[in-house]
Design a protein around this motif. Structure first.
Motif, short mmCIF file in Angstrom:
data_model
loop_
_atom_site.label_atom_id
_atom_site.label_comp_id
_atom_site.label_asym_id
_atom_site.label_seq_id
_atom_site.Cartn_x
_atom_site.Cartn_y
_atom_site.Cartn_z
N ILE A 1 -1.33 6.90 -8.50
CA ILE A 1 -0.88 5.49 -8.47
C ILE A 1 -2.06 4.69 -7.44
CG2 ILE A 1 1.59 5.91 -8.38
CD1 ILE A 1 1.58 5.57 -5.17
N HIS B 1 5.02 -0.41 -9.00
CA HIS B 1 5.08 -1.76 -9.13
C HIS B 1 6.57 -2.27 -8.98
CE1 HIS B 1 1.02 -2.79 -9.66
NE2 HIS B 1 0.74 -2.09 -10.73
N ILE C 1 3.11 4.39 -12.33
CA ILE C 1 2.62 3.16 -11.77
C ILE C 1 3.47 1.88 -12.04
CG2 ILE C 1 0.73 1.26 -12.44
CD1 ILE C 1 -1.25 3.69 -12.66
N TYR C 2 4.21 1.97 -13.21
CA TYR C 2 5.09 0.97 -13.33
C TYR C 2 6.27 1.07 -12.38
CZ TYR C 2 3.31 -0.41 -18.01
OH TYR C 2 2.65 -0.99 -19.15
N ILE D 1 -3.02 -4.58 -16.07
CA ILE D 1 -1.94 -4.23 -15.17
C ILE D 1 -2.48 -3.24 -14.35
CG2 ILE D 1 0.10 -2.87 -14.67
CD1 ILE D 1 0.57 -3.51 -17.70
N PRO D 2 -2.32 -3.82 -12.88
CA PRO D 2 -3.44 -3.08 -11.92
C PRO D 2 -3.03 -1.66 -11.68
CG PRO D 2 -2.22 -5.13 -10.62
CD PRO D 2 -1.63 -4.96 -12.21
N GLY D 3 -4.10 -0.84 -11.64
CA GLY D 3 -3.68 0.59 -11.49
C GLY D 3 -3.67 1.33 -12.77
N LEU D 4 -3.45 0.81 -14.03
CA LEU D 4 -2.94 1.57 -15.18
C LEU D 4 -4.30 2.28 -15.61
CD1 LEU D 4 -0.76 0.06 -17.79
CD2 LEU D 4 -0.42 1.47 -16.24
N GLU E 1 1.13 6.34 -16.27
CA GLU E 1 1.34 5.11 -16.39
C GLU E 1 2.84 4.71 -16.01
OE1 GLU E 1 1.88 2.79 -20.53
OE2 GLU E 1 0.21 3.76 -20.29
N SER F 1 -2.41 0.61 -7.82
CA SER F 1 -1.24 -0.13 -8.01
C SER F 1 -0.80 -0.97 -6.65
CB SER F 1 -0.16 0.41 -8.48
OG SER F 1 0.30 1.50 -7.34
N HIS G 1 7.66 -0.76 -4.44
CA HIS G 1 6.66 0.01 -3.66
C HIS G 1 7.20 0.77 -2.52
CE1 HIS G 1 3.03 -1.23 -5.87
NE2 HIS G 1 3.43 -2.27 -5.93
N GLY H 1 -1.17 -6.58 -7.96
CA GLY H 1 -0.58 -5.48 -6.98
C GLY H 1 -0.04 -6.17 -5.97
#
Length: 1077
Positions: A509, A471, A467-468, A1061-1064, A464, A512, A474, A389
């Motif tokens: 989020i 990433h 969050i992408y 994947i961080p946060g998913l 999802e 993330s 930010h 992240g």
């Protein structure tokens, strides 16, 4: 008389009489007339010779319903008996149906008038084709095309037949036909497509008839997904379609065809044609729908045709971009039309229609994950940094090699659309599951009553996607969220929905960002939200803001763990909300409190800087005031949360003191009640007292669930008194039922007493289940329960028996395993016979007892198998019969438990000294029963387990474990050479008798295949699937359960991807303790 005359099929049927019977069935006459007509029609339908009358009926009746009845009879024959009919009968019927279709569709007026009838005839013809074509009707396609050229109406109907045929072969074939047959039909379609292609182009270039052109476009749409590509790209087809696109009458159909072409996936052979198609299309689109149009508004006020156009447009763009966006990125002149297309798609995404939004969202999700994914495969430090992240600077040394710079250019190219997409996601964010406060259709803020699964699925995809997007940039994500929040504060953009979607987006989020950035961002968000709560007036407004504060803080446990001051402020705010009687607020406050405590429990039991005592101690002192306004179920949740805190305390003395303080209120009340009962036992019969007892037990259960083994001192305090109350209430129930008859068990008084019994059992089960595996706990608690609980179960009338007794003992056996072997006879004696009597009368009564009974049996079979060996053969027969009874259930859970139990028993007996005896008695019966449920179409969810049982049985024959004959030696004149030979012959007989529509050769081939593939599960399974479809039992049904196992493996792969994947997967959902010190 009339009925007998109709049923006599030795001479041609009396058509006027049949018309009258059908009319009576559909008519408005008396109920008797209708049911008499129904009976006659059913008898006719079931008569195997009835279909021979179909031609005669169709030639002599004018009544549409009678025609449909005759065709229904014919359809059954085609589906199940066609291949068994003599060739001349098949040919006669085939020619007859073809002739009627040609006759009716050759003239305009009859074609329009008889449209429904012609459509049904077309379906019948296609059903015949599935058997006859290509092997026995080679000339079908040439005949059809030459007939089409004779008249425009025949041509229109031929298009309808071709479309049906294409759909049958390519869209609906799975589970309808065997893999071999599908392959054969697809090859025939492909090889004969040239004639169809020429016909379509000829119609589109020469005809002026709107209906015919629409029918042709519709047929083309069905074909485009599978035809050889040369017919699309190396013929005038695409130009012709693009010519029709601007014409309003054909716009939607053409757009559907172009969408089909756009979604075709293959190499880059036709890239030039795709770029050209997209260019021409965008040129035409701008004149039909200028880019400046406010699409959501236009959609809201448009006709259904116009709305369909917007839907189709979304499908076209998403299909085209999914497959071909890379070609458009590659040259400068195409980039502008590509960005314009994305602009259109973002505007369409704002349309207020769930289906349209789903289409767009699905594509946005795949685009952003594609832009993000390479991030992780880049072989450099940035890849691992982004995984944590961490912010990846927009230009990294070492990323300027080919792949890296290409990726960065791609991200820069999409930076504009991605920023607009973040805004879209924030404005349209779906409601997460934790939020319980919603706006109803009258604009009032209320508590949500039903979960909307569609919204939850949508939330997951949006989360999802966001969050992408976070990433990918930010800074931009944070900036857009904070800007929107400041507009809420200033009042410029204040609205419930705007604040909701924004806070749901902020919460989604979580996980993330890197910690430092998350801290900075959240400090501003929580501060602004608390301010908003202070400055806003009005109960509803405050409720909305409260729900949003609770949702956001619940999503960020890492931040709360790192900031005690914020954590304390938030928890105190939650306590404040617990006094807020607005619907839903208290529930959400209790839920959020539990969620936060689970993730931060250590923080509450240590003395923080600047504090005199741990927070838990302060909380326990003020506990009566905090829970004063809560409902009982909320109080239970609150107790569960505090118990979680206490569980984190490692000092035994402090922990026991906290438990004592926590349980002070309920224990005091309990002691009072027990004290009064000692003086006068009737005190316990008062309804209010019973309710209080129930409430105290529920509080104990909540605490036991959190504390596990540490709950020992508290349960020891109340255990024996609790069993006494249990016994007393049980006697009261039995007395009420025996005196008050069958309806007494439904009275509110008896229900209340039973709730106390159930809660007692639940409390003991929760404690024993959660307690660590310490044998002395079992020794302390199990023996005293034998009589009050087990004995009581056996003594009670059936309606007063609690199914929870069965699940409690299943938990005990699963927990203490072999240590329970000596107690199994006692458990059997108490529950076995009496429960079986309750559940084997039919499949409906006592559903709870059924499932829990089989779970108990399974626990015993797994952990205390030696105890089953000691049963008499009658008792073992009862056990086996009950297992077979279980998997015959259509109730999925019960059938599944039964099958798992059966597998367990089969495997355990295979390894025991009674192996031969057991299988001699049960092998054939088990095979019989499993084939029965496998082929009856009501038990599809059990398919995987049916296959495993059969595989086990067939493998046994191969291993040679069975040394005794499985057949009845006395009744069989000649001995078989081996068990395998006997089972093979037996299975062929069994299946031939069950499926008279299959030849012995087909059945023999299937059984031989089973024996050949016993050691390869996947071949074995596919073999059985194909047999089920071939046996025709499973055609025309939803067969997805036969493929359930493959779907489950796919879900697990998806979970592993999300974890990387961080946060998913939200921090609040992760199971680990998260560094909580």
């Amino acid at each position: 008389m009339a009925a007998e005359k109709l049923r006599d099929l030795s001479q041609p049927i009396d058509v006027p009489l049949l018309d009258a019977t059908v009319a009576a069935f559909y008519g408005t006459g008396s109920k008797q007339e209708r049911s008499a007509a129904d009976l006659i029609l059913r008898d006719l339908q079931n008569n195997p010779d009835m279909w021979l009358q179909v031609m005669h009926i169709l030639q002599n009746t004018q009544n549409l319903n009678t025609k449909f009845f005759a065709l229904q009879v014919l359809e059954g024959v085609i589906k199940y008996r066609w291949n068994a009919l003599p060739a001349e009968q098949r040919d006669g019927m085939k020619n007859f149906i073809s002739d009627i279709i040609v006759q009716l569709s050759s003239n305009e007026s009859s074609f329009r008038m008889e449209r429904l009838y012609v459509n049904k005839l077309n379906i019948i013809l296609v059903q015949i084709l599935k058997h006859e074509w290509p092997a026995r009707w080679r000339s079908f396609i040439p005949d059809l095309v030459s007939a089409a050229k004779t008249s425009e109406t025949i041509c229109e109907n031929c298009m309808a037949i071709l479309k049906l045929l294409s759909e049958e072969v390519f869209d609906f074939s799975r589970g309808e036909m065997t893999q071999q047959k599908i392959k054969e039909l697809k090859q025939s379609m492909n090889s004969e497509f040239q004639l169809i292609h020429e016909l379509c182009l000829y119609v589109l270039s020469a005809s002026q008839r709107t209906e015919l052109i629409r029918a042709t476009l519709s047929t083309l749409h069905a074909f485009l997904s599978w035809i050889p590509l040369g017919y699309i790209f190396e013929s005038p087809l695409l130009e012709t379609l693009l010519k029709f696109f601007p014409v309003p009458a054909y716009r939607n159909l053409t757009l559907q065809c172009l969408t089909e072409v756009a979604s075709l996936q293959f190499g880059n052979y036709y890239d030039v044609q795709y770029v050209k198609m997209y260019g021409v299309f965008m040129g035409q689109l701008q004149s039909i729908l200028p880019p400046t149009t406010n699409i959501p508004e236009a959609y809201a006020h448009g006709s259904s045709e116009e709305q369909a156009f917007i839907q189709n447009l979304a499908l076209f763009f998403t299909s085209f971009f999914k497959v071909h966006i890379r070609i458009l990125e590659s040259t400068q002149e195409n980039i502008s039309t590509l960005l314009l297309g994305l602009e259109y798609l973002i505007n369409i995404s704002y349309v207020d229609d769930t289906e349209v939004f789903k289409v767009c969202l699905d594509y946005w999700n795949s685009l952003v994950s594609e832009l993000f994914e390479p991030h992780r495969s880049l072989d450099n430090p940035a890849a691992s940094a982004s995984l944590m992240g961490l912010q990846v600077p927009s230009m990294l040394p070492g990323m300027v090699d080919g792949h890296g710079s290409q990726l960065l250019q791609r991200r820069q190219l999409y930076a504009g659309p991605m920023s607009k997409l973040r805004m879209l996601m924030i404005c349209r964010m779906a409601k997460p599951e934790e939020v319980l406060i919603v706006e109803d259709e009258n604009g009032n803020i209320v508590r949500e009553t039903l979960k909307d699964n569609d919204v939850l699925v949508q939330y997951k995809i949006m989360r999802e996607t966001l969050i992408y997007l976070a990433h990918l940039d930010h800074e931009d994500t944070e900036k857009q969220m904070l800007r929107k929040l400041s507009k809420q504060l200033s009042g410029e953009d204040w609205a419930w929905n705007n604040l909701n979607t924004l806070c749901w987006a902020i919460g989604s989020i979580s996980g993330s960002m890197i910690e430092e950035q998350e801290n900075r961002f959240l400090v501003m968000v929580i501060r602004d939200l608390l301010n908003l709560c202070e400055i806003t007036k009005g109960k509803d407004n405050k409720a909305v803001i409260a729900s949003n504060i609770m949702y956001v803080v619940g999503q960020y446990p890492r931040f709360l763990r790192a900031h005690w001051k914020f954590l304390k402020t938030v928890v105190n705010k939650l306590f404040e909300f617990m006094h807020e009687t607005h619907p839903g607020v208290q529930d959400m406050a209790c839920d959020t409190f539990l969620k936060i405590v689970q993730k931060c429990k250590r923080k509450f039991v240590i003395t923080q800087v600047g504090e005199n005592e741990p927070f838990v101690s302060e909380l326990l002192s003020g506990l009566p005031i905090t829970i004063a306004d809560l409902e009982p179920h909320q109080i239970h949740s609150f107790y569960e949360s505090v118990a979680h805190m206490i569980q984190a305390e490692s000092d035994v003395q402090k922990r026991d003191e906290y438990i004592q303080r926590l349980m002070e209120l309920p224990n005091k009340k309990w002691m009072e009640i027990i004290g009064q009962a000692h003086q006068n036992v009737d005190f316990l019969k008062d309804q209010d007292v019973i309710r209080t007892v129930l409430n105290i037990l529920q509080t104990n259960t909540s605490v036991a669930a959190s504390l596990g083994t540490f709950f020992l001192p508290q349960i020891t305090l109340i255990f024996l008194d609790m069993l006494n109350v249990y016994r007393m209430y049980s006697e009261l129930i039995s007395k009420s039922i025996s005196e008050g008859g069958p309806y007494a068990s439904k009275s509110s008084y008896v229900k209340l007493l039973r709730s106390v019994k159930r809660e007692t059992l639940k409390l003991i089960e929760t404690f024993l289940d959660k307690a660590e595996d310490q044998p002395q706990i079992g020794k302390q608690f199990v023996p005293p329960m034998m009589d009050p609980v087990l004995g009581d179960y056996a003594r009670n009338v059936p309606d007063a028996r609690e199914s929870e007794v069965l699940s409690l003992f299943a938990t005990i056996v699963n927990k203490y395993k072999a240590a329970m072997i000596e107690d199994v006879p006692r458990i059997f004696e108490a529950v076995f016979q009496c429960t079986l009597e309750m559940i084997t009368k039919n499949f409906e009564d006592y559903p709870e007892h059924r499932l829990k009974f089989f779970s108990l049996l399974r626990a015993i079979a797994t952990h205390c198998f030696p105890a089953l060996m000691c049963l008499s053969s009658q008792q073992l027969k009862l056990v086996m019969d009950s297992i077979m009874w279980a998997f015959r259930h259509t109730e999925r859970n019960i059938a599944e438990t039964g099958l798992n139990l059966l597998l367990e028993m089969l495997k355990k007996f295979q390894g025991s000294e009674f192996c031969n005896q057991f299988y001699q008695t049960y092998f054939v019966a088990t095979e019989n029963e499993i084939f029965a449920v496998l082929t009856d179409t009501f038990h599809k969810p059990g398919f995987k387990l049916h296959v495993l049982v059969l595989q086990h049985l067939f493998c046994l024959l191969e291993t040679g474990v069975l040394t005794e004959p499985l057949w009845d030696v006395a009744a069989t004149p000649y001995p078989y050479s081996s068990n395998a030979v006997f089972v093979r012959e037996y299975t062929i007989k069994l299946l031939s008798a069950s499926f008279p529509n299959m030849t012995t050769a087909e059945v023999t081939q299937f059984v031989n295949g089973l024996f050949e593939s016993t050691n390869d599960l996947s071949t074995f399974k596919t073999h059985i699937r194909d047999f089920l479809i071939q046996s025709k039992e499973f055609s025309a049904q939803d067969n997805k359960d036969l493929y359930a196992e493959e779907a489950a493996a796919q879900r697990e792969r998806e979970r592993q991807r999300m974890l990387s994947i961080p946060g998913l997967i939200a921090p609040s959902e992760l199971q680990d303790e998260m560094v909580d010190s």
